[in-house]
Design an enzyme around this catalytic site. Structure first.
Site, mmCIF file in Angstrom:
data_model
loop_
_atom_site.group_PDB
_atom_site.id
_atom_site.type_symbol
_atom_site.label_atom_id
_atom_site.label_comp_id
_atom_site.label_asym_id
_atom_site.label_seq_id
_atom_site.Cartn_x
_atom_site.Cartn_y
_atom_site.Cartn_z
ATOM 1 N N HIS A 88 0.805 -1.221 0.000
ATOM 2 C CA HIS A 88 0.000 0.000 0.000
ATOM 3 C C HIS A 88 0.838 1.270 0.000
ATOM 4 O O HIS A 88 0.358 2.332 -0.387
ATOM 5 C CB HIS A 88 -1.044 -0.057 1.100
ATOM 6 C CG HIS A 88 -2.151 -0.974 0.705
ATOM 7 N ND1 HIS A 88 -2.136 -2.314 0.996
ATOM 8 C CD2 HIS A 88 -3.239 -0.759 -0.059
ATOM 9 C CE1 HIS A 88 -3.193 -2.880 0.458
ATOM 10 N NE2 HIS A 88 -3.885 -1.964 -0.178
ATOM 11 N N GLU A 140 -11.734 -10.518 -5.221
ATOM 12 C CA GLU A 140 -10.310 -10.559 -4.844
ATOM 13 C C GLU A 140 -9.889 -11.939 -4.392
ATOM 14 O O GLU A 140 -8.720 -12.199 -4.151
ATOM 15 C CB GLU A 140 -10.038 -9.610 -3.669
ATOM 16 C CG GLU A 140 -10.696 -8.282 -3.760
ATOM 17 C CD GLU A 140 -10.228 -7.326 -2.690
ATOM 18 O OE1 GLU A 140 -9.192 -6.690 -2.915
ATOM 19 O OE2 GLU A 140 -10.886 -7.235 -1.638
ATOM 20 N N CYS A 145 -10.006 -2.687 -10.371
ATOM 21 C CA CYS A 145 -9.435 -1.550 -9.643
ATOM 22 C C CYS A 145 -8.068 -1.898 -9.055
ATOM 23 O O CYS A 145 -7.474 -1.084 -8.363
ATOM 24 C CB CYS A 145 -10.379 -1.067 -8.557
ATOM 25 S SG CYS A 145 -10.715 -2.321 -7.322
ATOM 26 N N ASP A 165 -5.052 -8.469 -4.801
ATOM 27 C CA ASP A 165 -5.296 -9.613 -3.936
ATOM 28 C C ASP A 165 -5.625 -10.860 -4.733
ATOM 29 O O ASP A 165 -5.232 -11.961 -4.355
ATOM 30 C CB ASP A 165 -6.433 -9.297 -2.956
ATOM 31 C CG ASP A 165 -5.918 -8.426 -1.821
ATOM 32 O OD1 ASP A 165 -4.864 -8.774 -1.264
ATOM 33 O OD2 ASP A 165 -6.542 -7.409 -1.523
#
Ligand code: PEP
Ligand code: MG
Length: 586
Positions: free
Chosen positions: A199, A440, A511, A464
């Site tokens: 992240h 995911e 996304c 993911d």
């Protein structure tokens, strides 16, 4: 006559590029609250000074704790202030301080490193004891350790710029570290660990900041305040850049700026292929301050609002504060939609003191919708805030880490209950919002038909999906070579999800970071998706790439990729297609 000393030699360090761009600036070493303090040798003659530093830090920490204690006592009553007695006991525990001093004499290392070591061992041993009272104490010890380290560093970091523009260098930056960064101040990131889908990397791309990760031992090579150059395309950190290097990069910078300028003209043009297939191209954001960049880049809405970053920044925010933030986002982006993803805490997005922090296997554990469904009060608070924002414009809600239809049903019931509650209270709510799930987890992809019948859209979270499909931790550098977005199993699952969604008449987007990877745009286009949501900084490039491709050619590419079933070959095929279609982006 005095001769001037030789200028320091240029040195190039190779890491992993995670956010493109070039940055030149002075280093600010950022020590995360609980990052391991760097060991430094202390000469025997400097030991007394180290002892004094430790004593000063203890005194400063004591003063801070006592001030805090007095404030809490006057605001909330003495019983609430008693907790700080425990902090003072830990702080002044002679066994701890004596061990630090003993190790200073025998190991000749700096006291912050030793203090951290001693406290870490102490906390580890308490964590292993199966006693809730002792486990609770770890939080107190952690708190005291944070304070001590901060105070020790306050002494040791004179000369490091604390404000103004800088290049942020650290061992690692957690999502909670990046959440409190001053936008506009940070010119670039360089960290010792990290991966392209961590992240920190995602944040860097969102903020359009060049970043390089995976630079093992970086801090050993750096002086605070030193000048470094970050090349986020090649993954280079250049220490003491020479004049020719500076000129070379100035030229590159100019070329990039020219390209950006050219691409800015695409802002109001559709994201469509040469043969006329249109896509919705939206932006991923973490904070409202990224909305300007999203709008400037021509985003057709926000396809993923990672709300957990706001939470990490302000975990105590109540419903009103959240509703205000979300409403601002919705109003700023109107008439386009904002898709809020409900809190996705867990994995690498944790508060150090939260229960999630103790999860032995965070990515497979208490994460995303699992946390929300088990924490109904917090879930309800967030849903109510989103529903209130939805009264001001177009809103979508999507749930992360869904692995089963029952989770979707329960989450939907929670949304409906919150909407009914707000209406009963006379609070305006948006009623025609879209409810979607992130795909995911392979189980969600394989059950896409079942899920599609009960939601309004799918957004594939490839960051993911890749890690869970291939069983490769997205943060673990040792297995980073196995983290391959072009693996045929990933593409197969994505195709299955698109087809299931379309059979049920719902739209399907991506996304995850795959959507913004220029090499992979041909695959994204060819999969027949409806939407791509990417970091705003990447958006103009992705739009340009899409406009250089033919859908027919790309869907053939996907067919060929699935037929050949070879991860390397697929990577090569899509790269070659991309390079031939938009060489100017390489
Ligand atoms: C993903 O997993 O692809 C995703 C978009 O969510 P995050 O990266 O926040 O886990
Ligand atoms: Mg995810």
């Amino acid at each position: 006559m005095q001769t001037s000393p030789n200028p320091p030699q240029e040195q190039r360090l190779q890491g992993t590029p995670v956010s493109p761009g070039i940055a030149l600036g002075t280093v600010r070493l950022v020590y995360r609250a609980f990052a391991v303090p760097f060991p430094r040798r202390i000469a025997p003659e400097d030991q007394a000074q180290e002892v004094a530093r430790l004593e000063r830090a203890v005194a400063a920490t004591r003063e801070q704790i006592e001030t805090l204690q007095r404030r809490i006592a006057s605001q909330a009553g003495t019983e609430h202030a008693e907790i700080f007695d425990a902090h003072l006991l830990v702080l002044e525990d002679r066994t701890i301080l004596d061990e630090v001093l003993r190790r200073l004499r025998s190991e000749h290392l700096n006291v912050e490193h030793l203090y951290h070591e001693v406290m870490r061992r102490y906390m580890d041993s308490l964590r292993r004891i199966d006693d809730p009272y002792l486990r609770e104490r770890v939080i107190d010890i952690e708190d005291v350790t944070h304070r001590m380290i901060r105070n020790l560093r306050g002494d040791g970091q004179a000369g490091v710029r604390r404000s103004g523009k800088h290049i942020l260098v650290g061992y690692d930056l957690t999502p909670s570290d990046t959440a409190v960064l001053e936008p506009g101040e940070v010119l670039g990131f360089a960290t010792e660990v990290g991966s392209p889908t961590s992240h920190t990397a995602i944040m860097a791309r969102s903020m359009n900041i060049p970043a390089v990760v995976g630079l093992t031992g970086l801090r050993r090579q750096l002086q605070p305040g030193q000048e470094v150059l970050i090349d986020g395309m090649e993954g280079l950190v250049i220490l003491n850049p020479s004049e020719p290097t500076r000129r070379e990069y100035e030229e590159k910078q100019r070329e990039r700026a020219e390209l950006d300028h050219k691409l800015a003209t695409l802002r109001d043009k559709p994201a469509e292929t040469k043969d006329g297939r249109r896509y919705t191209l939206s932006a991923n954001i973490e904070f409202n301050h990224e909305l300007d960049l999203a709008r400037e880049s021509g985003a057709a809405g926000v396809g993923l609002y990672r709300t957990e970053f706001g939470f990490l920044n302000d975990p105590d925010a109540g419903e009103d504060v959240m509703a205000q933030i979300y409403t601002e986002a919705v109003q700023q982006l109107a008439p386009e939609a904002v898709i809020f993803r409900t809190l996705d805490v867990g994995g690498d997005k944790i508060l150090p003191e939260s229960q999630v922090a103790d999860d032995p296997n965070p990515f497979l554990g208490w994460r995303g919708i699992r946390v929300s469904l088990q924490e109904p009060v917090a879930f309800r608070r967030q849903l109510r805030a989103i529903l209130r924002a939805a009264a001001h414009g177009r809103v979508g809600i999507m749930f992360p880490m869904v692995s089963d239809i029952h989770e979707v049903r329960e989450a939907r019931r929670a949304v409906e209950a919150c909407a009914a509650e707000l209406e009963a209270e006379g609070v305006p709510v948006g009623r025609d919002l879209e409810l979607g799930v992130m795909i995911e987890v392979p189980s969600a992809a394989l059950c896409a038909d079942v899920l599609a019948a009960e939601v309004d859209f799918f957004s594939i979270g490839t960051n993911d999906l890749v890690q869970y499909t291939l069983a490769v931790d997205r943060l673990n550098e040792r297995v980073a070579h196995l983290y391959r977005a072009t693996h045929p199993s990933v593409l197969q699952l994505m195709k299955l999800v698109v087809e299931a969604g379309h059979r049920h008449g719902i739209w399907v987007g991506v996304c995850g970071e795959m959507a913004g990877d220029l090499d992979l745009v041909p695959l994204m286009v060819g999969l027949g998706l409806d939407e791509l949501s990417v970091a705003a900084g990447q958006l103009p490039r992705v739009k340009h790439a899409m406009r250089c491709l033919h859908y027919a050619q790309c869907s053939e590419l996907v067919e060929n990729a699935l037929r050949c079933g070879d991860v390397d070959l697929i990577a090569r095929m899509t790269h070659e297609t991309a390079r031939a279609a938009y060489p100017e982006l390489y």
